[in-house]
Design a protein around this motif. Structure first.
Motif, PDB file in Angstrom:
ATOM      1  N   ASP A  32      -2.052   0.868   0.666  1.00  0.00           N
ATOM      2  CA  ASP A  32      -3.286   0.867  -0.127  1.00  0.00           C
ATOM      3  C   ASP A  32      -3.129   1.718  -1.384  1.00  0.00           C
ATOM      4  O   ASP A  32      -3.630   1.353  -2.463  1.00  0.00           O
ATOM      5  CB  ASP A  32      -4.453   1.395   0.705  1.00  0.00           C
ATOM      6  N   GLU A  33      -2.431   2.840  -1.249  1.00  0.00           N
ATOM      7  CA  GLU A  33      -2.218   3.705  -2.410  1.00  0.00           C
ATOM      8  C   GLU A  33      -1.377   3.001  -3.465  1.00  0.00           C
ATOM      9  O   GLU A  33      -1.699   3.047  -4.665  1.00  0.00           O
ATOM     10  CB  GLU A  33      -1.533   4.997  -1.969  1.00  0.00           C
ATOM     11  N   PRO A  87      -0.432   1.798   6.514  1.00  0.00           N
ATOM     12  CA  PRO A  87      -1.501   1.159   5.728  1.00  0.00           C
ATOM     13  C   PRO A  87      -1.971   2.018   4.558  1.00  0.00           C
ATOM     14  O   PRO A  87      -2.273   1.498   3.480  1.00  0.00           O
ATOM     15  CB  PRO A  87      -2.614   0.973   6.769  1.00  0.00           C
ATOM     16  N   GLU A  88      -2.040   3.349   4.772  1.00  0.00           N
ATOM     17  CA  GLU A  88      -2.511   4.227   3.698  1.00  0.00           C
ATOM     18  C   GLU A  88      -1.569   4.186   2.499  1.00  0.00           C
ATOM     19  O   GLU A  88      -2.012   4.172   1.344  1.00  0.00           O
ATOM     20  CB  GLU A  88      -2.634   5.668   4.206  1.00  0.00           C
ATOM     21  N   SER A  89      -0.266   4.152   2.778  1.00  0.00           N
ATOM     22  CA  SER A  89       0.721   4.097   1.695  1.00  0.00           C
ATOM     23  C   SER A  89       0.629   2.771   0.951  1.00  0.00           C
ATOM     24  O   SER A  89       0.750   2.729  -0.288  1.00  0.00           O
ATOM     25  CB  SER A  89       2.132   4.289   2.251  1.00  0.00           C
TER      26      SER A  89
END
Length: 288
Positions: free
Chosen positions: A6-7, A2-4
């Motif tokens: 969102d980035e 998810p972090e990737s």
């Protein structure tokens, strides 16, 4: 992760965001990116994606095309190598430490990427394997990192000057790659340029090394071919890693350049060959 996601969304959102009008609410940037990443990761049909997201096939096609362009714009300078003398020297150091090959600025290879022929394309993309394809040429570091890519040569160009005619190849040819100046290999007196390592499909020239041809070679040339193969196999492995879930999607290229070469290019190859049997020799090269 998810972090990737969102980035990446934060990077492309200003480009792919559509303005709301009085007639319809636009498809969100999140959905646009999800559709594109699913298409790229799975190779799913656009008609299937259209059904999954309840959109028209032409709408999905437009979303994927626009979002891919946005991803390229925001990531190319972050991900791909930017030529500089200092940057090349780091690549050279990696090949020398990991693969015992000096003056190597990358391993290069090309593949046919199988595609569905565009409408009215005729035989433009029809390759020697009886498939429709575009050609992907890549330069890879000693640690399997894609440094530079050239995508889009038509599949029918099997044995022309694909690499030399590409933007990447033209920059090498015109000495626009910010390479370090030539210098001797260890104790030899001849200055040699920093070079790519390649297989027999590529042309021997002043920036690309290819193996000696033939089966009945002397020991010096056999050792050169072995050491060259050992260094250049990283690009084959990189393609293998990239396509491990869909290996049938790419095919080897045949020839991308002429077999002719200058006397100077041959001298450079001979200098490398002599280095490998003298001060650059390693104990295991005779035990293979």
């Amino acid at each position: 992760m998810p972090e990737s996601f969102d980035e990446l969304l934060n990077l492309v959102e200003p480009i792919i965001r559509k303005q709301e009008t009085n007639f319809r609410k636009p498809i969100s940037s999140t959905i646009r990116l999800l559709i594109t990443l699913r298409y790229l990761a799975s190779g799913d049909l656009m008609s299937s994606l259209a059904m999954s997201y309840r959109l028209g096939k032409s709408t999905v096609s437009g979303i994927i095309q626009d979002t891919c362009q946005a991803i390229w714009e925001v990531l190319q300078h972050r991900v791909l190598f930017q030529p500089s003398q200092q940057g090349w020297k780091k690549i050279v150091d990696g090949f020398f430490r990991r693969w015992n090959f000096p003056h190597c600025i990358g391993a290069i290879d090309g593949k046919h990427v199988v595609i569905q022929a565009p409408p009215h394309a005729g035989s433009t993309f029809y390759n020697y394997k009886g498939q429709h394809s575009i050609v992907l040429i890549a330069v890879v570091s000693a640690s399997y990192e894609f440094l530079m890519v050239d995508i889009g040569a038509q599949g029918r160009h099997n044995d022309g000057g694909i690499f030399k005619g590409s933007i990447m190849g033209q920059r090498f040819e015109n000495k626009q790659m910010e390479l370090p100046p030539p210098c001797p290999l260890s104790n030899c007196s001849i200055s040699v340029p920093y070079m790519l390592v390649a297989d027999a499909a590529f042309q021997l020239n002043e920036y690309t090394l290819r193996p000696y041809p033939g089966n009945r070679l002397n020991k010096t040339r056999e050792i050169f071919n072995y050491r060259l193969s050992r260094a250049r196999r990283v690009v084959e492995n990189a393609f293998g890693i990239m396509t491990k879930e869909n290996a049938a999607a790419i095919e080897n290229i045949r020839s991308v350049g002429s077999n002719t070469h200058s006397r100077l290019a041959a001298e450079f190859r001979d200098t490398f060959a002599q280095y490998f049997v003298e001060e650059g020799s390693v104990p295991w090269q005779d035990m293979r």
